[in-house]
Design a protein around this motif. Structure first.
Motif, PDB file in Angstrom:
ATOM      1  N   ALA A 185      -5.543  16.407  15.702  1.00 30.63           N
ATOM      2  CA  ALA A 185      -6.152  17.466  14.888  1.00 30.63           C
ATOM      3  C   ALA A 185      -5.111  18.113  13.985  1.00 30.63           C
ATOM      4  O   ALA A 185      -5.399  18.423  12.818  1.00 30.63           O
ATOM      5  CB  ALA A 185      -6.787  18.518  15.804  1.00 30.63           C
ATOM      6  N   GLU A 186      -3.901  18.305  14.472  1.00 33.15           N
ATOM      7  CA  GLU A 186      -2.831  18.866  13.639  1.00 33.15           C
ATOM      8  C   GLU A 186      -2.485  17.909  12.496  1.00 33.15           C
ATOM      9  O   GLU A 186      -2.236  18.338  11.364  1.00 33.15           O
ATOM     10  CB  GLU A 186      -1.589  19.160  14.479  1.00 33.15           C
ATOM     11  N   ALA A 187      -2.458  16.629  12.806  1.00 31.78           N
ATOM     12  CA  ALA A 187      -2.165  15.642  11.765  1.00 31.78           C
ATOM     13  C   ALA A 187      -3.224  15.677  10.675  1.00 31.78           C
ATOM     14  O   ALA A 187      -2.905  15.611   9.484  1.00 31.78           O
ATOM     15  CB  ALA A 187      -2.073  14.252  12.382  1.00 31.78           C
ATOM     16  N   ARG A 188      -4.471  15.798  11.054  1.00 35.88           N
ATOM     17  CA  ARG A 188      -5.539  15.822  10.063  1.00 35.88           C
ATOM     18  C   ARG A 188      -5.510  17.117   9.245  1.00 35.88           C
ATOM     19  O   ARG A 188      -5.789  17.090   8.044  1.00 35.88           O
ATOM     20  CB  ARG A 188      -6.891  15.621  10.748  1.00 35.88           C
ATOM     21  N   ARG A 189      -5.153  18.235   9.870  1.00 32.30           N
ATOM     22  CA  ARG A 189      -5.022  19.477   9.100  1.00 32.30           C
ATOM     23  C   ARG A 189      -3.903  19.357   8.071  1.00 32.30           C
ATOM     24  O   ARG A 189      -4.035  19.821   6.928  1.00 32.30           O
ATOM     25  CB  ARG A 189      -4.747  20.656  10.040  1.00 32.30           C
ATOM     26  N   ALA A 190      -2.803  18.733   8.455  1.00 30.57           N
ATOM     27  CA  ALA A 190      -1.674  18.576   7.531  1.00 30.57           C
ATOM     28  C   ALA A 190      -2.031  17.662   6.364  1.00 30.57           C
ATOM     29  O   ALA A 190      -1.381  17.708   5.312  1.00 30.57           O
ATOM     30  CB  ALA A 190      -0.462  18.021   8.284  1.00 30.57           C
TER      31      ALA A 190
ATOM     32  N   ILE B  96      -4.324   8.084   6.059  1.00 31.03           N
ATOM     33  CA  ILE B  96      -4.267   7.527   7.413  1.00 31.03           C
ATOM     34  C   ILE B  96      -3.756   8.655   8.291  1.00 31.03           C
ATOM     35  O   ILE B  96      -2.554   8.944   8.314  1.00 31.03           O
ATOM     36  CB  ILE B  96      -3.354   6.298   7.467  1.00 31.03           C
ATOM     37  N   ALA B  97      -4.644   9.333   8.982  1.00 28.42           N
ATOM     38  CA  ALA B  97      -4.289  10.568   9.677  1.00 28.42           C
ATOM     39  C   ALA B  97      -4.740  10.523  11.134  1.00 28.42           C
ATOM     40  O   ALA B  97      -5.872  10.124  11.429  1.00 28.42           O
ATOM     41  CB  ALA B  97      -4.922  11.767   8.969  1.00 28.42           C
ATOM     42  N   GLY B  98      -3.840  10.958  12.027  1.00 35.12           N
ATOM     43  CA  GLY B  98      -4.194  11.028  13.436  1.00 35.12           C
ATOM     44  C   GLY B  98      -2.969  10.938  14.317  1.00 35.12           C
ATOM     45  O   GLY B  98      -1.833  11.113  13.863  1.00 35.12           O
ATOM     46  N   ASP B  99      -3.193  10.640  15.588  1.00 34.68           N
ATOM     47  CA  ASP B  99      -2.083  10.460  16.512  1.00 34.68           C
ATOM     48  C   ASP B  99      -1.552   9.031  16.383  1.00 34.68           C
ATOM     49  O   ASP B  99      -2.134   8.203  15.647  1.00 34.68           O
ATOM     50  CB  ASP B  99      -2.509  10.802  17.943  1.00 34.68           C
ATOM     51  N   PRO B 100      -0.457   8.682  17.052  1.00 31.33           N
ATOM     52  CA  PRO B 100       0.115   7.335  16.861  1.00 31.33           C
ATOM     53  C   PRO B 100      -0.861   6.187  17.091  1.00 31.33           C
ATOM     54  O   PRO B 100      -0.885   5.250  16.275  1.00 31.33           O
ATOM     55  CB  PRO B 100       1.292   7.326  17.849  1.00 31.33           C
ATOM     56  N   PRO B 101      -1.694   6.188  18.137  1.00 32.75           N
ATOM     57  CA  PRO B 101      -2.659   5.082  18.261  1.00 32.75           C
ATOM     58  C   PRO B 101      -3.642   5.008  17.098  1.00 32.75           C
ATOM     59  O   PRO B 101      -3.998   3.908  16.644  1.00 32.75           O
ATOM     60  CB  PRO B 101      -3.376   5.379  19.586  1.00 32.75           C
ATOM     61  N   ASP B 102      -4.110   6.178  16.621  1.00 34.70           N
ATOM     62  CA  ASP B 102      -5.013   6.193  15.461  1.00 34.70           C
ATOM     63  C   ASP B 102      -4.351   5.542  14.250  1.00 34.70           C
ATOM     64  O   ASP B 102      -4.946   4.705  13.554  1.00 34.70           O
ATOM     65  CB  ASP B 102      -5.400   7.631  15.077  1.00 34.70           C
TER      66      ASP B 102
ATOM     67  N   GLY C 275       3.260  14.200   7.994  1.00 28.10           N
ATOM     68  CA  GLY C 275       2.783  14.884   9.187  1.00 28.10           C
ATOM     69  C   GLY C 275       3.157  16.351   9.147  1.00 28.10           C
ATOM     70  O   GLY C 275       3.788  16.817   8.207  1.00 28.10           O
ATOM     71  N   PRO C 276       2.785  17.105  10.187  1.00 24.46           N
ATOM     72  CA  PRO C 276       3.154  18.523  10.236  1.00 24.46           C
ATOM     73  C   PRO C 276       4.664  18.738  10.239  1.00 24.46           C
ATOM     74  O   PRO C 276       5.156  19.743   9.733  1.00 24.46           O
ATOM     75  CB  PRO C 276       2.529  19.010  11.550  1.00 24.46           C
ATOM     76  N   ASP C 277       5.411  17.800  10.817  1.00 29.08           N
ATOM     77  CA  ASP C 277       6.868  17.849  10.838  1.00 29.08           C
ATOM     78  C   ASP C 277       7.393  16.504  10.372  1.00 29.08           C
ATOM     79  O   ASP C 277       7.143  15.472  11.013  1.00 29.08           O
ATOM     80  CB  ASP C 277       7.382  18.162  12.242  1.00 29.08           C
ATOM     81  N   ARG C 278       8.120  16.474   9.246  1.00 27.55           N
ATOM     82  CA  ARG C 278       8.506  15.202   8.638  1.00 27.55           C
ATOM     83  C   ARG C 278       9.450  14.383   9.513  1.00 27.55           C
ATOM     84  O   ARG C 278       9.277  13.172   9.653  1.00 27.55           O
ATOM     85  CB  ARG C 278       9.120  15.438   7.259  1.00 27.55           C
ATOM     86  N   ALA C 279      10.461  15.018  10.071  1.00 23.84           N
ATOM     87  CA  ALA C 279      11.429  14.262  10.873  1.00 23.84           C
ATOM     88  C   ALA C 279      10.745  13.629  12.076  1.00 23.84           C
ATOM     89  O   ALA C 279      10.964  12.439  12.393  1.00 23.84           O
ATOM     90  CB  ALA C 279      12.577  15.169  11.315  1.00 23.84           C
ATOM     91  N   SER C 280       9.893  14.393  12.756  1.00 23.83           N
ATOM     92  CA  SER C 280       9.148  13.857  13.898  1.00 23.83           C
ATOM     93  C   SER C 280       8.203  12.749  13.450  1.00 23.83           C
ATOM     94  O   SER C 280       8.056  11.716  14.132  1.00 23.83           O
ATOM     95  CB  SER C 280       8.365  14.980  14.581  1.00 23.83           C
TER      96      SER C 280
ATOM     97  N   ALA D 151       0.849  -1.188   0.000  1.00 23.86           N
ATOM     98  CA  ALA D 151       0.000   0.000   0.000  1.00 23.86           C
ATOM     99  C   ALA D 151       0.887   1.241   0.000  1.00 23.86           C
ATOM    100  O   ALA D 151       1.733   1.402   0.879  1.00 23.86           O
ATOM    101  CB  ALA D 151      -0.902   0.012   1.224  1.00 23.86           C
ATOM    102  N   PHE D 152       0.716   2.077  -1.015  1.00 24.60           N
ATOM    103  CA  PHE D 152       1.409   3.366  -1.082  1.00 24.60           C
ATOM    104  C   PHE D 152       0.407   4.380  -0.560  1.00 24.60           C
ATOM    105  O   PHE D 152      -0.358   4.980  -1.325  1.00 24.60           O
ATOM    106  CB  PHE D 152       1.818   3.651  -2.523  1.00 24.60           C
ATOM    107  N   ALA D 153       0.379   4.541   0.766  1.00 17.95           N
ATOM    108  CA  ALA D 153      -0.741   5.196   1.444  1.00 17.95           C
ATOM    109  C   ALA D 153      -0.340   6.538   2.027  1.00 17.95           C
ATOM    110  O   ALA D 153       0.651   6.642   2.759  1.00 17.95           O
ATOM    111  CB  ALA D 153      -1.262   4.296   2.566  1.00 17.95           C
ATOM    112  N   SER D 154      -1.119   7.555   1.735  1.00 18.36           N
ATOM    113  CA  SER D 154      -0.912   8.847   2.363  1.00 18.36           C
ATOM    114  C   SER D 154      -1.081   8.713   3.871  1.00 18.36           C
ATOM    115  O   SER D 154      -2.063   8.123   4.349  1.00 18.36           O
ATOM    116  CB  SER D 154      -1.917   9.862   1.809  1.00 18.36           C
ATOM    117  N   VAL D 155      -0.115   9.248   4.619  1.00 17.31           N
ATOM    118  CA  VAL D 155      -0.119   9.159   6.076  1.00 17.31           C
ATOM    119  C   VAL D 155       0.200  10.531   6.655  1.00 17.31           C
ATOM    120  O   VAL D 155       1.067  11.246   6.143  1.00 17.31           O
ATOM    121  CB  VAL D 155       0.909   8.126   6.586  1.00 17.31           C
ATOM    122  N   SER D 156      -0.491  10.893   7.726  1.00 16.61           N
ATOM    123  CA  SER D 156      -0.174  12.114   8.470  1.00 16.61           C
ATOM    124  C   SER D 156      -0.278  11.802   9.951  1.00 16.61           C
ATOM    125  O   SER D 156      -1.353  11.460  10.447  1.00 16.61           O
ATOM    126  CB  SER D 156      -1.122  13.258   8.086  1.00 16.61           C
TER     127      SER D 156
END
Length: 332
Positions: free
Chosen positions: A223-228, A284-290, A312-317, A212-217
């Protein structure tokens, strides 16, 4: 029943200097990723220059373009670039190949002619060149007495695919497929087509890898992940065919409005029009558990996952977070 996660990859966008892409790839390797793909869009930096820096900055991770098309670059020249990268990386290269985006190619004055056939012909010609053969070809492109004047080795070919015919062709002729999907329902539909292709696959081709070549944030703040996630989701939604929109209950008029805004260059308007349902369908967007829960859901259909933009909002993180999540998913 979920499969085990055999491979975990990440897509890096060269909208930063090549050295920075190499540094992000080194972070991915330390975080336990197996693969890194560098995206290929003319408005960003050259993917092969960035991949050369990735090769220099890493030791074991597999790497390749994700995804180049055989229109902007002649397939023979493309095969040589891949072989050069394989030499540079000590044989760690993967060839991410796809048909390209028709609207982008049209903007460059390139006709998107017979994409399925052109990708298949590129696979065959590349393998012949890597095997040391001289190639005469007259199909969707021409090559007269083409050859590589160096030992090219061989590189696994992964076809980026979403449409039913490309998925089936990839399963028959390629070494793997990068399915452009993030939702279990879309992956289930893709696997049905892949299975048809596998039924026609020659045993000599060996095993096949479904990824799966899946978009992830991902971020600590969901909420920040979903905005990104809004920018890539806007582009995916605008290009999604009606059956996929219907599958996810997405209003086609709203999707068309996003496409119109993108076409006018009104990017903020387009991104603001993205709905929660669109994000759920195409990222696939959210916090780590999501993110962990969503990844476990799609493992019923795939052998591996490449986390694609935005990350994500910050790629390295995000890479650090994803490394931990993938390790948890892999754990027995």
């Amino acid at each position: 029943m979920s499969r085990s996660l055999r491979t975990a990859g990440v897509e890096l966008t060269p909208d930063v200097p090549a050295d920075s892409v190499g540094s992000l790839a080194a972070t991915a390797e330390r975080s336990g990723f197996d693969r890194v793909f560098v995206s290929a869009h003319y408005n960003n930096r050259d993917p092969f220059v960035a991949l050369s820096r990735v090769a220099a900055a890493t030791e074991s991770i597999r790497l390749g373009p994700g995804i180049v098309n055989p229109y902007e670059t002649h397939p023979v020249a493309l095969a040589s670039r891949i072989a050069t990268l394989a030499e540079r990386s000590g044989g760690r290269t993967l060839f991410g190949l796809g048909a390209g985006d028709a609207s982008t190619l049209a903007d460059l004055g390139i006709k998107h002619d017979r994409p399925l056939r052109r990708v298949l012909e590129t696979i065959r010609v590349a393998r012949a060149l890597w095997d040391g053969e001289r190639v005469d070809h007259d199909g969707t492109f021409r090559a007269v007495d083409a050859a590589l004047d160096y030992d090219a080795g061989s590189t696994p070919i992964y076809v980026g695919a979403q449409g039913p015919d490309m998925l089936r062709m990839a399963a028959t002729y390629a070494d793997g497929v990068l399915v452009n999907a993030a939702h279990p329902d879309d992956l289930a539909a893709a696997v049905d087509r892949i299975d048809l292709g596998l039924a026609d696959r020659s045993p000599e081709r060996g095993s096949f890898d479904t990824v799966a070549f899946a978009s992830v944030s991902i971020a600590d703040d969901a909420a920040e992940a979903r905005r990104a996630a809004r920018p890539p989701v806007a582009f995916v939604t605008a290009g999604a065919p009606r059956p996929i929109l219907d599958r996810h209950g997405i209003d086609p008029d709203r999707a068309a409005a996003i496409g119109d805004a993108l076409g006018r260059g009104a990017f903020d308007d387009a991104f603001e029009t993205v709905s929660p349902a669109m994000i759920d369908a195409f990222c696939i967007a959210g916090d780590p558990p999501d993110v962990e829960a969503r990844l476990r859901n799609i493992l019923e259909y795939v052998d591996g996952v490449v986390a694609a933009a935005p990350l994500g909002p910050d790629r390295a993180s995000a890479i650090d977070h994803l490394g931990t999540v993938f390790e948890r998913v892999r754990a027995p």
